[in-house]
Enzyme design. Structure first.
Site, short mmCIF file in Angstrom:
data_model
loop_
_atom_site.label_atom_id
_atom_site.label_comp_id
_atom_site.label_asym_id
_atom_site.label_seq_id
_atom_site.Cartn_x
_atom_site.Cartn_y
_atom_site.Cartn_z
N ARG A 102 135.83 82.56 49.30
CA ARG A 102 134.90 82.86 48.21
C ARG A 102 135.62 82.52 46.92
NH1 ARG A 102 131.15 88.17 47.53
NH2 ARG A 102 129.94 86.91 48.96
N HIS A 129 125.56 79.71 48.31
CA HIS A 129 125.90 80.84 49.19
C HIS A 129 125.29 80.55 50.58
CE1 HIS A 129 127.22 84.63 50.42
NE2 HIS A 129 126.60 85.44 49.59
N GLN A 132 124.84 83.26 53.45
CA GLN A 132 123.74 84.19 53.17
C GLN A 132 122.40 83.60 53.61
OE1 GLN A 132 123.91 87.41 51.56
NE2 GLN A 132 121.88 87.38 52.46
N ASP A 226 117.64 88.75 43.62
CA ASP A 226 119.09 88.95 43.65
C ASP A 226 119.48 89.61 42.33
OD1 ASP A 226 121.78 88.83 44.24
OD2 ASP A 226 121.96 86.65 44.10
N CYS A 267 119.71 89.92 48.85
CA CYS A 267 120.97 89.66 49.56
C CYS A 267 121.99 90.77 49.33
CB CYS A 267 121.53 88.30 49.16
SG CYS A 267 121.86 88.15 47.41
N ARG A 295 123.91 89.05 58.65
CA ARG A 295 125.03 88.23 58.19
C ARG A 295 126.04 88.08 59.33
NH1 ARG A 295 126.48 87.72 52.78
NH2 ARG A 295 128.09 86.37 53.66
N1 CP Z 1 125.38 89.28 49.79
C1 CP Z 1 126.71 89.23 49.66
O1 CP Z 1 127.33 88.14 49.71
O2 CP Z 1 127.29 90.43 49.51
P1 CP Z 1 128.82 90.66 49.12
O3 CP Z 1 129.01 90.13 47.72
O4 CP Z 1 129.02 92.16 49.20
O5 CP Z 1 129.69 89.94 50.10
#
Ligand code: CP
Length: 311
Positions: A102, A129, A132, A226, A267, A295
């Site tokens: 990430r 993403h 997701q 989101d 998400c 997920r």
């Molecule tokens: N939706 C998501 O990626 O959550 P986090 O940021 O908690 O990993």
């Protein structure tokens, strides 16, 4: 054989998305069958931004597949300070079997993949993403029985989740409408929209980009939002963004424009009362925690595919 990475949802064809969803649903139903498939394999998880779902779902998923995951915080890392992305990647691949990262800058994860002989997974960048959206499509398939109809996305258009939804729905053949405030800081990236339109022309789906929340939600099968305050947005912008995004808040009156049986997705993490009201989050239409759970199942299927354990 060429190493496959997963940096964008558009790295997958419609057929591959359907295959991974089918596998993910099978794994969810019968996890024991796959409990040793990644035995003695190690997933390296590099994080520049905070996470609950991504970190825990990948780590738990890896454990359930018989493997191991290492959490590595970029703040404690040599990357970018004492070591180049190339050297960092070339060292890590000597210990591990897969990298999940990430990183804010999408170019860094592309550079990592370009230098890796093991699969690299984008766990969220400023551009996309994809993990997701793979699991979101799985959740829609699970709840609705098919990837069709209309998904309406409300709020921050210049957002990794919005971008991957635009691409993912266009590949899968779902119509998508995005409603966000006017302006380049809030609307989806024009290059992503152009790419989504190209993919939609192939699958036969329709794309609407608008500034009108009601127009987007009209007759939608899924309503999605989101956070208005993504991890990279400075806290001092919150008041101003709250004012700008207010017309896109998902509340009960807005949900009434969608179909009666429409689902609500987010998400997460959600700021209740900001982008979505409590009565929508906690309604019977809300599937946000099933979405969060999936997920893990979708990523298990993804890791098995990248490791060549399922085909
Ligand atoms: N939706 C998501 O990626 O959550 P986090 O940021 O908690 O990993």
């Amino acid at each position: 054989m060429k190493t496959r990475h997963f940096l964008s949802i558009a790295d997958l064809s419609k057929k591959e998305i359907e295959f991974l969803i089918k596998k993910a649903l099978e794994i969810k139903k019968n996890p024991e069958k796959y409990s040793q498939n990644l035995r003695n394999k190690t997933l390296f998880m590099l994080f520049e931004a905070p996470s609950l779902r991504t970190r825990v779902s990948f780590e738990a998923g890896m454990t359930q597949l018989g493997g191991h995951a290492i959490y590595y915080d970029i703040a404690q890392s040599t990357l970018g300070k004492k070591e180049s992305v190339k050297d960092f990647t070339k060292t890590t691949e000597r210990y591990c079997d897969m990298i999940m990262a990430r990183l804010y800058d999408h170019r860094q994860i592309e550079e990592m993949a370009a230098n890796a002989s093991i699969p690299v997974i984008n766990a969220m960048s400023n551009r996309e993403h994809p993990c997701q959206i793979l699991s979101d499509l799985m959740t829609i398939q699970e709840k609705k029985g098919a990837l069709k109809g209309k998904l309406a996305y409300l709020g921050d258009g210049l957002n990794n989740t919005t971008h991957s939804l635009l691409l993912g729905c266009s590949i899968a053949g779902m119509n998508i409408a995005v409603a966000s405030p006017k302006g380049k800081d809030y609307e989806p990236d024009k290059k992503i929209v152009a790419e989504a339109k190209r993919l939609a022309a192939k699958s036969g789906s329709k794309i609407l980009i608008t500034n009108d929340a009601k127009e987007a939600v009209e007759s939608a099968d899924v309503v999605y939002t989101d956070s208005w305050m993504s991890y990279h947005i400075p806290a001092e912008q919150e008041k101003e963004r709250e004012r700008i995004f207010r017309p896109y808040k998902v509340n009960v009156p807005l949900m009434k424009h969608a179909k009666k049986n429409a689902l609500f997705m987010h998400c997460l993490p959600a700021k209740r009362g900001q982008e979505v009201t409590d009565d929508v989050m906690d309604s019977r239409q809300s599937i946000v925690f099933d979405q969060a759970e999936n997920r893990m199942h979708a990523q298990k299927a993804l890791m098995l595919r990248l490791a060549g354990k399922i085909r």
